[in-house]
Design a protein around this motif. Structure first.
Motif, PDB file in Angstrom:
ATOM      1  N   ALA A  29       1.923  -4.576  -6.342  1.00 25.95           N
ATOM      2  CA  ALA A  29       1.420  -5.572  -5.398  1.00 25.95           C
ATOM      3  C   ALA A  29       1.619  -5.121  -3.958  1.00 25.95           C
ATOM      4  N   LYS A  30       2.797  -4.524  -3.681  1.00 26.99           N
ATOM      5  CA  LYS A  30       3.064  -4.040  -2.324  1.00 26.99           C
ATOM      6  C   LYS A  30       2.134  -2.894  -1.947  1.00 26.99           C
ATOM      7  N   GLU A  52      -2.445  -0.660   0.876  1.00 27.38           N
ATOM      8  CA  GLU A  52      -3.728   0.033   0.767  1.00 27.38           C
ATOM      9  C   GLU A  52      -4.854  -0.808   1.352  1.00 27.38           C
ATOM     10  N   ALA A  53      -4.813  -2.124   1.083  1.00 24.60           N
ATOM     11  CA  ALA A  53      -5.848  -3.011   1.615  1.00 24.60           C
ATOM     12  C   ALA A  53      -5.830  -3.014   3.136  1.00 24.60           C
ATOM     13  N   GLU A  54      -4.617  -3.033   3.722  1.00 29.27           N
ATOM     14  CA  GLU A  54      -4.504  -3.010   5.183  1.00 29.27           C
ATOM     15  C   GLU A  54      -5.014  -1.684   5.752  1.00 29.27           C
ATOM     16  N   GLN A  55      -4.690  -0.584   5.071  1.00 26.49           N
ATOM     17  CA  GLN A  55      -5.165   0.724   5.518  1.00 26.49           C
ATOM     18  C   GLN A  55      -6.684   0.803   5.467  1.00 26.49           C
ATOM     19  N   HIS A  56      -7.246   0.326   4.355  1.00 25.90           N
ATOM     20  CA  HIS A  56      -8.705   0.363   4.215  1.00 25.90           C
ATOM     21  C   HIS A  56      -9.375  -0.513   5.270  1.00 25.90           C
ATOM     22  N   LYS A  57      -8.774  -1.683   5.550  1.00 25.74           N
ATOM     23  CA  LYS A  57      -9.334  -2.569   6.568  1.00 25.74           C
ATOM     24  C   LYS A  57      -9.329  -1.890   7.928  1.00 25.74           C
ATOM     25  N   LEU A  70     -16.470   1.950  -2.141  1.00 24.57           N
ATOM     26  CA  LEU A  70     -16.234   3.383  -2.235  1.00 24.57           C
ATOM     27  C   LEU A  70     -14.759   3.727  -1.990  1.00 24.57           C
ATOM     28  N   LEU A  71     -14.148   3.052  -1.028  1.00 23.78           N
ATOM     29  CA  LEU A  71     -12.728   3.304  -0.755  1.00 23.78           C
ATOM     30  C   LEU A  71     -11.861   2.912  -1.942  1.00 23.78           C
ATOM     31  N   ALA A  72     -12.254   1.832  -2.631  1.00 22.25           N
ATOM     32  CA  ALA A  72     -11.469   1.387  -3.780  1.00 22.25           C
ATOM     33  C   ALA A  72     -11.565   2.370  -4.936  1.00 22.25           C
TER      34      ALA A  72
END
Length: 378
Positions: free
Chosen positions: A263-264, A269-274, A297-299
């Motif tokens: 989860a962490k 990863e979500a913050e980095q991708h954003k 694509l990033l996912a």
């Protein structure tokens, strides 16, 4: 097949062949993870002449499955795929990667819609639904090539909201597989055409679990003894298996910690991708409308997508129109009132060009030069 080898999902052979097991759920934190499968495949490719892939899986995460699919499809190794029990959902897509494919007489292959869940406002939910539909279109193209049909035909037939369970004989008739393999003569499974998917999957898993360690495993046992400090040379085969089981239980005991870590990591990863996408939109590398596509694509392929975004040229914002205050003449004061903030066209439409020329002739000439790229001449 032994418990020891099952623990590592790899079954080596002295005859220059190896087997890679895809037994269990497909997912980055499950039995069949993309990282593990791709790593093992590359290791085996450098050592063994032939590699068999054996599947007994109810499916799992789409993006993880796509990575495994691409690794198998693009592998230069001599690969043959076998569906022992169940190849359902994403596991079925993996099986249909284009390599020679065989099923046991009792196996089942299942195709259905992409499914998932989300929460949020209506716009966010629609975005998730659109992403699922895009994934279905991708999967349909992957299956269509195997059957010689169009993606639209595949979607209409297999992505219609129902689960489509196919027997080995049905798959052979359709051309989905290359053959049905014969099981050993001493295999007398309590299975038949009416067996449920749970019974089939459980039977082949138990069949794997109940195999004893054979002489073929001795070399691997020696390697395990060397690699694991807790396994000594004096331990017999049974002791080695029990020690591996103990280590496995230790891993299972940290399952909750793994979930929290997952989860962490997902949040980071979500913050980095954003941040990456925010920067790409701000710099004009992609448009706001393209953002959803690059999120997907990033996912699925983060490193290659980051490299792609880095290679895109920045689109600098277009220069604003020349305006009066940017081209004051001589010591003329900042324009006020009717001239302020207006471009050449706006002055012209307002009938103020003549008045501005009279009020600030030098500024008028400078504005003309900026607008038309040539000096003003009377």
């Amino acid at each position: 097949m032994s418990k020891l080898n099952q623990f590592f999902n790899v079954i080596p052979s002295a005859g220059g062949e190896a087997t890679l097991l895809l037994y269990g759920e497909v997912g980055d934190w499950s039995e069949v993870s993309a990282r593990e499968v791709v790593t093992r495949l590359l290791e085996l490719t450098s050592t063994y002449k032939k590699i068999d892939i054996r599947i007994n899986s109810g499916g799992g995460e789409v993006y993880c499955g796509l990575a495994i699919y691409e690794a198998l499809r693009n592998s230069t190794a001599d690969l043959t795929i076998y569906i022992d029990g169940i190849a359902a959902s994403m596991a079925a897509i993996i099986a249909l990667c284009g390599k020679p494919l065989y099923m046991s007489p009792y196996a089942r292959l299942m195709l259905h819609n992409v499914s998932g869940g989300s929460w949020g406002n209506s716009k966010e939910l629609r975005r998730v639904a659109e992403e699922m539909e895009q994934l279905q279109g991708t999967l349909a193209k992957m299956i269509a090539g195997r059957l010689g049909k169009t993606p639209e035909e595949i979607e209409a037939t297999y992505f219609d909201g129902e689960d489509h369970w196919l027997t080995a004989q049905e798959c052979l008739t359709m051309g989905l597989i290359d053959g049905i393999y014969a099981m050993d003569e001493d295999d007398t499974p309590p299975l038949n055409e009416k067996s449920t998917q749970e019974e089939i999957q459980k039977y082949f898993q138990n069949r794997l679990d109940n195999q004893a360690i054979t002489n073929d495993d001795m070399a691997l046992l020696d390697e395990i003894r060397k690699a694991c400090p807790s396994i000594t040379a004096s331990m017999g085969e049974g002791e080695v298996v029990r020690e591996v089981a103990r280590l496995s239980n230790q891993l299972k005991s940290s399952e909750e910690e793994n979930r929290e870590l997952k989860a962490k990591l997902a949040s980071i990863e979500a913050e980095q991708h954003k941040a990456i996408l925010d920067a790409a939109v701000a710099s004009g590398k992609i448009t706001a409308e393209q953002r959803t596509h690059y999120e997907a694509l990033l996912a699925s392929s983060p490193e290659s997508t980051k490299a792609l975004l880095a290679s895109l040229p920045e689109q600098k914002p277009k220069n604003k129109l020349p305006r009066v205050e940017d081209h004051l003449g001589g010591e003329a004061p900042a324009p006020k009132g009717k001239f302020e903030g207006k471009s050449w066209d706006e002055l012209d439409r307002s009938g103020l060009l003549a008045a501005y020329k009279e009020a600030d002739f030098e500024g008028f000439k400078a504005l003309f030069q900026a607008e038309f790229g040539a000096p003003y001449q009377e």
